[in-house]
Design a protein around this motif. Sequence first.
Motif, PDB file in Angstrom:
ATOM      1  N   CYS A  73       0.843  -1.200   0.000  1.00 32.95           N
ATOM      2  CA  CYS A  73       0.000   0.000   0.000  1.00 32.95           C
ATOM      3  C   CYS A  73       0.879   1.251   0.000  1.00 32.95           C
ATOM      4  O   CYS A  73       1.883   1.320   0.711  1.00 32.95           O
ATOM      5  CB  CYS A  73      -0.903   0.008   1.226  1.00 32.95           C
ATOM      6  SG  CYS A  73      -1.735   1.594   1.465  1.00 32.95           S
TER       7      CYS A  73
ATOM      8  N   CYS B 208      -6.203  -1.335  -0.754  1.00 34.02           N
ATOM      9  CA  CYS B 208      -5.647  -1.650   0.554  1.00 34.02           C
ATOM     10  C   CYS B 208      -6.774  -2.159   1.448  1.00 34.02           C
ATOM     11  O   CYS B 208      -7.815  -1.531   1.569  1.00 34.02           O
ATOM     12  CB  CYS B 208      -5.008  -0.401   1.173  1.00 34.02           C
ATOM     13  SG  CYS B 208      -4.338  -0.718   2.823  1.00 34.02           S
TER      14      CYS B 208
ATOM     15  N   CYS C  95      -6.152   1.888   7.636  1.00 31.03           N
ATOM     16  CA  CYS C  95      -5.498   2.770   6.642  1.00 31.03           C
ATOM     17  C   CYS C  95      -6.528   3.646   5.948  1.00 31.03           C
ATOM     18  O   CYS C  95      -7.628   3.195   5.622  1.00 31.03           O
ATOM     19  CB  CYS C  95      -4.757   1.906   5.628  1.00 31.03           C
ATOM     20  SG  CYS C  95      -3.992   2.879   4.327  1.00 31.03           S
TER      21      CYS C  95
HETATM   22 ZN   LIG Z   1      -2.921   1.040   3.274  1.00 32.91          ZN
END
Ligand SMILES: [Zn+2]
Length: 435
Positions: free
Chosen positions: A43, A81, A86
């Motif tokens: 990512c 991701c 995140c």
């Molecule tokens: Zn991520």
Amino acid sequence: MGQHSSASATRLLGLDGLEVVSAELVGGEWQLDVQTTATVVGCVSCGVRATPHGRRVVRVRDLPIGGRPVVLGWRKRIWRCREPACGVRTWTERVTGIAPRMVLTQRARAEACRRVGKDAHAVAAVARDLGVGWQTVMRAVADHGRPLVDDPTRLEDVAALGLDETSFLKATRLAPTRWVTGLVDLERGRLLDLVGDRTRAAVAGWLGARPAAWLAQVGTVALDPWRGYASALVAPLGHATVVVDHFHAIRLANTVVDQVRRRTQQATLGHRGRKPDPLYRIRKLLLTAAEQLSSRGRGRLRAGLTAGDPDGEVAAAWQGKELLRAVYAAVGTAAARAALDRFYRWSDGVQVPELSRLARTVRAWEAEVLAFHSTKGCSNGPTEAVNLLVKKVKRVGHGFRNFANYRLRLLLHCGVRWQTHRTARLRGRSPRFMA
Ligand SMILES: [Zn+2]
């Protein structure tokens, strides 16, 4: 397409990070489907291993292969991701060779700039080879060329500066001829810049933008004595020796020969020069340096003058031109001084108005004419060489309308140093195995 040919095709393409999936010749163009080779990607934000999230095909044109335009169909991956903490959800991959939203790959853009700039190829020809429009190529020339032209080191270490006017746009029914002034590094034979007029103010403006240290190292300035340039130099370059160089002086003398020839044609024939007219037929021989004429050329020159120059005025102007050339060919200032006196005596004696005017100009600029012999690095070669390059660019770019483009292309052709290594050349290689 098999595994083996796919690997060969990928090597042939040679675009970092991309492999060829399939190749097809469609309507005379190569259509290559390509994708990135990366299979494991982290990512962009948190670094956790990303999962594929589909693809989107982006079309971009690349350098020709075997003389045929190339369209890449880049099956651009979208990654996702899955890390809940995140903030990033999805993103599309990138490769260095292809900038976002560009019609051409970076190397194709660089090559377009090199061909138009360094090689002075026509924008339309480069556009055709790449299979794109004129604007796309010109944008690539501007994007890749501007940094080269704006590079401040390009102007460093100029000891001898030449100023020369050239027409930018020929006169039309509605507008007069537009002129520009080229500034030339006389030691390196490079075009330093182009300003959009041939006036004192245009040159003064350019000089005014140079730092004092730059101006201080210019020891010699060569210019055309008929322009108002000299007064622009007084303040910023008052320390420099002003020279009327060979190139400009002989151009003035040639203009006089042309003027007298035209006037004589008009007076003897009642019309402007036409193909069969004796003086018109020798118009180029009249401007050729005497020692460059073959014996046949000398014979034709004499015959043309005998037939078309009853009062000997053209011959007198021609002789005046040769005597002025002798001033520049002389070795040392004393010999040049003597040659100059011979030029004056001849010009004063023959009473041809155009030649008398030239003699007056030369008298007014006598110190600058003789300075040609006391300054080093001030030969006519550089200005002349740059002028030839300028003509070449004008020929391919027939009908420049836009001064910024004109300046950019002239500077790219005769004002920047190009690296010797070239972008990957694919044109010469055989694409056969890809079919
Ligand atoms: Zn991520």
